[in-house]
Design a protein around this motif. Structure first.
Motif, PDB file in Angstrom:
ATOM      1  N   PRO A 127     -57.583 -46.412  -3.089  1.00  0.00           N
ATOM      2  CA  PRO A 127     -58.126 -47.774  -2.995  1.00  0.00           C
ATOM      3  C   PRO A 127     -57.270 -48.711  -2.144  1.00  0.00           C
ATOM      4  CG  PRO A 127     -57.559 -47.235  -5.270  1.00  0.00           C
ATOM      5  CD  PRO A 127     -57.348 -46.012  -4.471  1.00  0.00           C
ATOM      6  N   TYR A 128     -55.955 -48.558  -2.207  1.00  0.00           N
ATOM      7  CA  TYR A 128     -55.096 -49.403  -1.368  1.00  0.00           C
ATOM      8  C   TYR A 128     -55.311 -49.075   0.110  1.00  0.00           C
ATOM      9  CZ  TYR A 128     -52.498 -50.690  -5.606  1.00  0.00           C
ATOM     10  OH  TYR A 128     -52.141 -51.162  -6.841  1.00  0.00           O
ATOM     11  N   PHE A 129     -55.362 -47.787   0.408  1.00  0.00           N
ATOM     12  CA  PHE A 129     -55.574 -47.357   1.789  1.00  0.00           C
ATOM     13  C   PHE A 129     -56.925 -47.867   2.309  1.00  0.00           C
ATOM     14  CE2 PHE A 129     -57.359 -44.179   4.726  1.00  0.00           C
ATOM     15  CZ  PHE A 129     -56.484 -44.350   5.784  1.00  0.00           C
ATOM     16  N   ALA A 130     -57.968 -47.701   1.491  1.00  0.00           N
ATOM     17  CA  ALA A 130     -59.311 -48.141   1.902  1.00  0.00           C
ATOM     18  C   ALA A 130     -59.368 -49.662   2.080  1.00  0.00           C
ATOM     19  CB  ALA A 130     -60.341 -47.672   0.883  1.00  0.00           C
ATOM     20  N   LEU A 131     -58.656 -50.406   1.229  1.00  0.00           N
ATOM     21  CA  LEU A 131     -58.618 -51.867   1.400  1.00  0.00           C
ATOM     22  C   LEU A 131     -57.935 -52.231   2.713  1.00  0.00           C
ATOM     23  CD1 LEU A 131     -57.840 -52.981  -2.244  1.00  0.00           C
ATOM     24  CD2 LEU A 131     -59.833 -53.669  -0.893  1.00  0.00           C
ATOM     25  N   GLY A 132     -56.893 -51.484   3.083  1.00  0.00           N
ATOM     26  CA  GLY A 132     -56.230 -51.721   4.362  1.00  0.00           C
ATOM     27  C   GLY A 132     -57.189 -51.515   5.529  1.00  0.00           C
ATOM     28  N   TYR A 136     -52.112 -54.259   1.922  1.00  0.00           N
ATOM     29  CA  TYR A 136     -52.678 -53.130   1.188  1.00  0.00           C
ATOM     30  C   TYR A 136     -52.240 -51.790   1.774  1.00  0.00           C
ATOM     31  CZ  TYR A 136     -55.422 -56.172  -1.785  1.00  0.00           C
ATOM     32  OH  TYR A 136     -55.793 -57.103  -2.709  1.00  0.00           O
ATOM     33  N   THR A 137     -52.076 -51.715   3.073  1.00  0.00           N
ATOM     34  CA  THR A 137     -51.608 -50.462   3.677  1.00  0.00           C
ATOM     35  C   THR A 137     -50.174 -50.173   3.246  1.00  0.00           C
ATOM     36  OG1 THR A 137     -53.104 -50.803   5.547  1.00  0.00           O
ATOM     37  CG2 THR A 137     -51.328 -49.216   5.846  1.00  0.00           C
ATOM     38  N   LYS A 138     -49.341 -51.197   3.163  1.00  0.00           N
ATOM     39  CA  LYS A 138     -47.973 -50.997   2.678  1.00  0.00           C
ATOM     40  C   LYS A 138     -47.960 -50.576   1.210  1.00  0.00           C
ATOM     41  CE  LYS A 138     -45.401 -53.880   5.930  1.00  0.00           C
ATOM     42  NZ  LYS A 138     -44.562 -55.072   6.100  1.00  0.00           N
ATOM     43  N   LYS A 139     -48.883 -51.117   0.412  1.00  0.00           N
ATOM     44  CA  LYS A 139     -48.987 -50.697  -0.992  1.00  0.00           C
ATOM     45  C   LYS A 139     -49.368 -49.221  -1.065  1.00  0.00           C
ATOM     46  CE  LYS A 139     -49.037 -53.121  -4.337  1.00  0.00           C
ATOM     47  NZ  LYS A 139     -48.009 -53.365  -5.357  1.00  0.00           N
ATOM     48  N   ALA A 140     -50.267 -48.793  -0.192  1.00  0.00           N
ATOM     49  CA  ALA A 140     -50.654 -47.378  -0.158  1.00  0.00           C
ATOM     50  C   ALA A 140     -49.455 -46.514   0.207  1.00  0.00           C
ATOM     51  CB  ALA A 140     -51.794 -47.164   0.840  1.00  0.00           C
ATOM     52  N   LEU A 141     -48.651 -46.988   1.148  1.00  0.00           N
ATOM     53  CA  LEU A 141     -47.472 -46.232   1.574  1.00  0.00           C
ATOM     54  C   LEU A 141     -46.386 -46.196   0.505  1.00  0.00           C
ATOM     55  CD1 LEU A 141     -47.384 -47.255   5.315  1.00  0.00           C
ATOM     56  CD2 LEU A 141     -47.577 -44.919   4.424  1.00  0.00           C
ATOM     57  N   GLU A 142     -46.358 -47.161  -0.392  1.00  0.00           N
ATOM     58  CA  GLU A 142     -45.426 -47.097  -1.518  1.00  0.00           C
ATOM     59  C   GLU A 142     -45.769 -45.911  -2.421  1.00  0.00           C
ATOM     60  OE1 GLU A 142     -45.379 -50.797  -3.671  1.00  0.00           O
ATOM     61  OE2 GLU A 142     -44.814 -51.953  -1.896  1.00  0.00           O
ATOM     62  N   LEU A 163     -49.807 -44.470   7.880  1.00  0.00           N
ATOM     63  CA  LEU A 163     -48.830 -44.872   8.902  1.00  0.00           C
ATOM     64  C   LEU A 163     -49.519 -45.220  10.223  1.00  0.00           C
ATOM     65  CD1 LEU A 163     -46.061 -42.266   8.096  1.00  0.00           C
ATOM     66  CD2 LEU A 163     -45.807 -44.760   7.943  1.00  0.00           C
ATOM     67  N   GLN A 164     -50.531 -44.466  10.579  1.00  0.00           N
ATOM     68  CA  GLN A 164     -51.301 -44.777  11.789  1.00  0.00           C
ATOM     69  C   GLN A 164     -51.992 -46.129  11.650  1.00  0.00           C
ATOM     70  OE1 GLN A 164     -54.096 -41.585  12.365  1.00  0.00           O
ATOM     71  NE2 GLN A 164     -52.487 -40.069  12.666  1.00  0.00           N
ATOM     72  N   ASN A 165     -52.591 -46.363  10.488  1.00  0.00           N
ATOM     73  CA  ASN A 165     -53.277 -47.633  10.271  1.00  0.00           C
ATOM     74  C   ASN A 165     -52.296 -48.797  10.310  1.00  0.00           C
ATOM     75  OD1 ASN A 165     -55.710 -49.126   9.737  1.00  0.00           O
ATOM     76  ND2 ASN A 165     -54.923 -49.469   7.674  1.00  0.00           N
ATOM     77  N   ASN A 196     -43.996 -46.762  13.366  1.00  0.00           N
ATOM     78  CA  ASN A 196     -44.960 -46.170  12.413  1.00  0.00           C
ATOM     79  C   ASN A 196     -45.764 -45.064  13.071  1.00  0.00           C
ATOM     80  OD1 ASN A 196     -44.610 -47.450   9.801  1.00  0.00           O
ATOM     81  ND2 ASN A 196     -44.989 -49.319  10.955  1.00  0.00           N
ATOM     82  N   TYR A 197     -46.100 -45.223  14.351  1.00  0.00           N
ATOM     83  CA  TYR A 197     -46.797 -44.144  15.063  1.00  0.00           C
ATOM     84  C   TYR A 197     -45.916 -42.892  15.121  1.00  0.00           C
ATOM     85  CZ  TYR A 197     -50.502 -47.346  16.668  1.00  0.00           C
ATOM     86  OH  TYR A 197     -51.554 -48.220  16.750  1.00  0.00           O
ATOM     87  N   LYS A 198     -44.606 -43.091  15.375  1.00  0.00           N
ATOM     88  CA  LYS A 198     -43.672 -41.945  15.438  1.00  0.00           C
ATOM     89  C   LYS A 198     -43.611 -41.252  14.078  1.00  0.00           C
ATOM     90  CE  LYS A 198     -40.641 -43.795  19.015  1.00  0.00           C
ATOM     91  NZ  LYS A 198     -39.309 -44.379  19.284  1.00  0.00           N
ATOM     92  N   LYS A 199     -43.517 -42.034  12.993  1.00  0.00           N
ATOM     93  CA  LYS A 199     -43.469 -41.451  11.648  1.00  0.00           C
ATOM     94  C   LYS A 199     -44.754 -40.681  11.330  1.00  0.00           C
ATOM     95  CE  LYS A 199     -40.666 -45.117   9.593  1.00  0.00           C
ATOM     96  NZ  LYS A 199     -40.723 -46.228   8.619  1.00  0.00           N
TER      97      LYS A 199
END
Length: 142
Positions: free
Chosen positions: A82-87, A103-109, A118-120, A137-140
Motif C-alpha cells: 500500500p505504501y508503494f502504491a500510494l507513492g 509514501y515511497t520512503k515508507k515503502a523502502l523502510e 528505488l526507481q520510483n 537511487n537509480y544506482k541502488k
C-alpha cells in the motif's frame, strides 16, 4: 412416479435459472471489481481493499483508490504494497510529488532493497529537481 404440473415445471425452471444466474453473476462482479460485498462482510479484509483499490485506479478513481490503500495500511501497517502504491498514485497520476516521496520512503523502510520503489523514488526526486539523489537511487535500483 411424480406427476409434475405445468406450474411446478415453471417454478423449477425459474429456480434453476436463478441459480445459474448467480453462478455466472457473482464471479463477474468480482472480476469487474465489485469487491464491496466482502468488505461489508469483513471490514478487515486486506485483499478486498487491495482488489477494490486496483479496480478504482483502473477507472481513474485515484482518490477512491487512495482511500482503500490507506485502509490497507490501517489493517497492516507493515505491508510494503500500500505504501508503494500510494507513492505511484500520488506521483505519477496526481503529480503530488512530496506525498509520493513520503509514501515511497515508507515503502523502502519496509523493503529497503526494492528496485521498483528505488526507481520510483529516483523518478520522483528527478522531477523535483534533485538529480544527484535521483542518480543514487537509480544506482541502488540496478
Amino acid at each position: 412416479m411424480y406427476d409434475i404440473t405445468e406450474k411446478g415445471q415453471r417454478q423449477y425452471r425459474r429456480v434453476v435459472g436463478l441459480i445459474w444466474g448467480l453462478y455466472i453473476l457473482i464471479p463477474l462482479l468480482f472480476l469487474m471489481g465489485c469487491s464491496a460485498i466482502p468488505i461489508e462482510l469483513n471490514p478487515q479484509d486486506f485483499e478486498a481493499y487491495n482488489n477494490r483499490a486496483k479496480s478504482k485506479s483502473m477507472t481513474n478513481d485515484y482518490y477512491g483508490a487512495i482511500d482503500d490503500l490507506k485502509m490497507m495500511i490501517e489493517i497492516n501497517e507493515n505491508s510494503f504494497y500500500p505504501y508503494f502504491a500510494l507513492g505511484i498514485m500520488y506521483g505519477q497520476y496526481l503529480k503530488k510529488y512530496s506525498k509520493a516521496i513520503f509514501y515511497t520512503k515508507k515503502a523502502l523502510e519496509i523493503r529497503p532493497n526494492s528496485s521498483k520503489a528505488l526507481q520510483n523514488l529516483g523518478y520522483l526526486q528527478q522531477v523535483k529537481g534533485n538529480v544527484s539523489a535521483a542518480c543514487e537511487n537509480y544506482k541502488k535500483a540496478y
